[in-house]
Design an enzyme around this catalytic site. Structure first.
Site, PDB file in Angstrom:
ATOM      1  N   ARG A 177       0.824  -1.217   0.000  1.00 55.06           N
ATOM      2  CA  ARG A 177       0.000   0.000   0.000  1.00 55.06           C
ATOM      3  C   ARG A 177       0.862   1.273   0.000  1.00 55.06           C
ATOM      4  NH1 ARG A 177      -2.221  -3.637  -1.302  1.00 55.06           N
ATOM      5  NH2 ARG A 177      -4.087  -4.621  -0.483  1.00 55.06           N
ATOM      6  N   SER A 226     -11.231  -1.233   3.273  1.00 55.97           N
ATOM      7  CA  SER A 226     -10.556  -1.540   4.544  1.00 55.97           C
ATOM      8  C   SER A 226     -10.069  -0.240   5.171  1.00 55.97           C
ATOM      9  CB  SER A 226      -9.336  -2.428   4.307  1.00 55.97           C
ATOM     10  OG  SER A 226      -9.747  -3.630   3.740  1.00 55.97           O
ATOM     11  N   GLU A 296      -5.593   3.025   6.461  1.00 58.49           N
ATOM     12  CA  GLU A 296      -5.280   2.896   5.031  1.00 58.49           C
ATOM     13  C   GLU A 296      -5.972   4.026   4.262  1.00 58.49           C
ATOM     14  OE1 GLU A 296      -5.262  -1.074   3.296  1.00 58.49           O
ATOM     15  OE2 GLU A 296      -6.533  -0.335   1.669  1.00 58.49           O
TER      16      GLU A 296
HETATM   17  C1  LIG Z   1     -16.017  -1.357  -1.157  1.00 56.59           C
HETATM   18  C2  LIG Z   1     -14.539  -1.061  -1.300  1.00 56.59           C
HETATM   19  C3  LIG Z   1     -13.650  -2.095  -1.505  1.00 56.59           C
HETATM   20  C4  LIG Z   1     -12.268  -1.846  -1.639  1.00 56.59           C
HETATM   21  N1  LIG Z   1     -11.431  -2.890  -1.825  1.00 56.59           N
HETATM   22  C5  LIG Z   1     -10.100  -2.654  -1.978  1.00 56.59           C
HETATM   23  C6  LIG Z   1      -9.191  -3.742  -2.199  1.00 56.59           C
HETATM   24  O1  LIG Z   1      -9.563  -4.893  -2.294  1.00 56.59           O
HETATM   25  N2  LIG Z   1      -7.868  -3.440  -2.328  1.00 56.59           N
HETATM   26  C7  LIG Z   1      -7.405  -2.154  -2.264  1.00 56.59           C
HETATM   27  O2  LIG Z   1      -6.181  -1.950  -2.397  1.00 56.59           O
HETATM   28  N3  LIG Z   1      -8.240  -1.114  -2.049  1.00 56.59           N
HETATM   29  C8  LIG Z   1      -9.567  -1.331  -1.914  1.00 56.59           C
HETATM   30  N4  LIG Z   1     -10.422  -0.276  -1.710  1.00 56.59           N
HETATM   31  C9  LIG Z   1      -9.871   1.097  -1.580  1.00 56.59           C
HETATM   32  C10 LIG Z   1      -9.768   1.881  -2.903  1.00 56.59           C
HETATM   33  O3  LIG Z   1     -10.699   1.431  -3.865  1.00 56.59           O
HETATM   34  C11 LIG Z   1      -8.362   1.800  -3.475  1.00 56.59           C
HETATM   35  O4  LIG Z   1      -7.444   2.367  -2.554  1.00 56.59           O
HETATM   36  C12 LIG Z   1      -8.217   2.549  -4.811  1.00 56.59           C
HETATM   37  O5  LIG Z   1      -6.931   2.304  -5.315  1.00 56.59           O
HETATM   38  C13 LIG Z   1      -8.413   4.067  -4.671  1.00 56.59           C
HETATM   39  O6  LIG Z   1      -8.533   4.610  -5.960  1.00 56.59           O
HETATM   40  P1  LIG Z   1      -9.369   5.947  -6.247  1.00 56.59           P
HETATM   41  O7  LIG Z   1      -9.269   6.236  -7.674  1.00 56.59           O
HETATM   42  O8  LIG Z   1     -10.749   5.814  -5.697  1.00 56.59           O
HETATM   43  O9  LIG Z   1      -8.531   6.998  -5.399  1.00 56.59           O
HETATM   44  P2  LIG Z   1      -9.096   8.205  -4.524  1.00 56.59           P
HETATM   45  O10 LIG Z   1      -9.810   7.653  -3.341  1.00 56.59           O
HETATM   46  O11 LIG Z   1      -9.806   9.170  -5.378  1.00 56.59           O
HETATM   47  O12 LIG Z   1      -7.720   8.844  -4.021  1.00 56.59           O
HETATM   48  C14 LIG Z   1      -6.892   8.132  -3.138  1.00 56.59           C
HETATM   49  C15 LIG Z   1      -5.534   8.828  -3.068  1.00 56.59           C
HETATM   50  O13 LIG Z   1      -4.902   8.768  -4.337  1.00 56.59           O
HETATM   51  C16 LIG Z   1      -4.657  10.082  -4.847  1.00 56.59           C
HETATM   52  N5  LIG Z   1      -4.896  10.034  -6.299  1.00 56.59           N
HETATM   53  C17 LIG Z   1      -5.959   9.523  -6.957  1.00 56.59           C
HETATM   54  N6  LIG Z   1      -5.757   9.607  -8.289  1.00 56.59           N
HETATM   55  C18 LIG Z   1      -4.550  10.185  -8.468  1.00 56.59           C
HETATM   56  C19 LIG Z   1      -3.779  10.545  -9.601  1.00 56.59           C
HETATM   57  N7  LIG Z   1      -4.186  10.335 -10.854  1.00 56.59           N
HETATM   58  N8  LIG Z   1      -2.583  11.120  -9.387  1.00 56.59           N
HETATM   59  C20 LIG Z   1      -2.123  11.359  -8.146  1.00 56.59           C
HETATM   60  N9  LIG Z   1      -2.803  11.054  -7.035  1.00 56.59           N
HETATM   61  C21 LIG Z   1      -4.009  10.459  -7.195  1.00 56.59           C
HETATM   62  C22 LIG Z   1      -5.610  11.001  -4.108  1.00 56.59           C
HETATM   63  O14 LIG Z   1      -5.100  12.319  -4.022  1.00 56.59           O
HETATM   64  C23 LIG Z   1      -5.645  10.319  -2.740  1.00 56.59           C
HETATM   65  O15 LIG Z   1      -4.516  10.669  -1.996  1.00 56.59           O
HETATM   66  C24 LIG Z   1     -11.796  -0.503  -1.580  1.00 56.59           C
HETATM   67  C25 LIG Z   1     -12.707   0.542  -1.396  1.00 56.59           C
HETATM   68  C26 LIG Z   1     -14.064   0.280  -1.278  1.00 56.59           C
HETATM   69  C27 LIG Z   1     -15.020   1.426  -1.109  1.00 56.59           C
END
Ligand SMILES: Cc1cc2nc3c(=O)[nH]c(=O)nc-3n(C[C@H](O)[C@H](O)[C@H](O)COP(=O)(O)OP(=O)(O)OC[C@H]3O[C@@H](n4cnc5c(N)ncnc54)[C@H](O)[C@@H]3O)c2cc1C
Length: 301
Positions: A177, A226, A296
């Protein structure tokens, strides 16, 4: 901020492809359904628009936050004097033999579906993670034994100073992570290497993983997945249960009964409800088990 907003509106007026929204609520852009108002959200559709917007932010000293699908974010309910860059319109995906290149705003589910149709295997693990390529690269997202670091070949990033640089996998410092990228870096795209396989086999693996998720995780409730990272020993969910916190709630925030590693919004949870619950869980787990949990989810105060 008013002068900045006027400038951005003027620029958007000259460029029909540039999309901006004023006075949006972050709760509409996070899977937790929590977050206060922001003055401006921009939706660039290419690197030029992104760069132009960053130049305007820098010129006016406006702080910015980049978001993907908001699925790993806990945002405070207060008013935020920042500009949010929403990457959802930079979402092109293309394939060249076994290499898929996806722009940062492409959802992992879309990339996985594209890989499956192209007969390319190795991305099934990510198909149920509700984030984008950018968000997944930033935190080396992973599930069911796979991680972004297993498939990434190169990551293209816009760095502070707006230089676009390409990093290969071992330069990204991927760990659990974690990646080398920070809030000054904007992930533009990533190329992943997969393997040829029969589309039907890939589909059935994706379905199997989706069924496991539905069975074990509260995916119908608003959450950010998580809440805590996997600690050095044991698993967050097991430690939380062992500490008697399954179903424990503060206001509208609750430790999920289906998966104790998730804090869910049962309806109308405030930022403070979730933060208080995170603190309470951390303290209780430490007192009962001696293990320190760390969040996380990315907390924006
Ligand atoms: C129901 C559920 C299940 C999940 N299961 C998992 C799982 O199995 N495994 C897992 O690892 N995670 C899981 N997650 C967490 C999440 O989906 C992941 O961490 C995912 O990678 C976040 O991506 P996002 O585009 O939504 O990022 P965001 O939530 O929009 O942003 C997260 C971080 O990344 C940064 N960011 C986003 N895009 C960019 C970019 N293009 N450039 C620079 N910075 C950026 C943001 O500034 C922020 O700091 C889950 C979440 C939910 C709600």
């Amino acid at each position: 901020m008013d002068n900045f907003v006027s400038l951005v509106k003027e620029a958007a007026g000259k460029d029909p492809g540039m999309c901006i929204l004023e006075d949006v609520k972050m709760k509409d852009y996070t899977t937790f359904k929590i977050g206060g108002p922001v003055r401006l959200m921009v939706f660039p559709e290419n690197t030029d628009q992104l760069e132009q917007f960053i130049r305007m932010c820098d010129c006016y000293g406006v702080e910015r936050l980049v978001i993907g699908n908001g699925s790993n974010l806990l945002v405070s309910d207060r008013e935020h004097d920042i500009a949010v860059i929403n990457m959802c319109r930079m979402d092109k995906v293309k394939v060249d033999d076994t290499i898929i290149t996806a722009e940062a705003g492409a959802k992992l589910s879309k990339i996985a579906a594209y890989a499956q149709k192209s007969g390319l295997s190795g991305f099934e693990f990510a198909s149920g993670i509700p984030g984008t390529m950018g968000g997944a690269v930033i935190m080396n997202a992973g599930a069911y034994g796979g991680e972004i670091k297993d498939v990434v070949v190169t990551v293209k990033v816009m760095e502070e100073g707006r230089a676009v640089k390409s990093y290969n996998n071992n330069e990204c410092d991927f760990r659990y992570r974690h990646s080398k990228f920070d809030e000054n870096d904007i992930v533009l795209s990533a190329a992943i290497r997969l393997k040829h396989e029969e589309p039907e086999k890939i589909r059935s693996r994706m379905e199997e993983l989706a069924a496991r998720r539905r069975e074990k995780q509260p995916i119908a409730m608003p959450s950010a997945g998580s809440t805590f990272k996997r600690p050095e020993r044991g698993y967050a969910a097991a430690l939380i249960e062992e500490s008697g916190l399954k179903g424990f709630a503060i206001g509208g925030a609750k430790v999920s009964e289906k998966h104790s590693g998730f804090i869910v919004n049962t309806g109308g949870a405030s930022f403070d409800d979730v933060l208080s619950l995170i603190d309470y869980v951390k303290k209780t787990v430490f007192n009962k088990t001696g293990v320190v949990l760390s969040p996380e989810v990315k907390i924006i105060r």
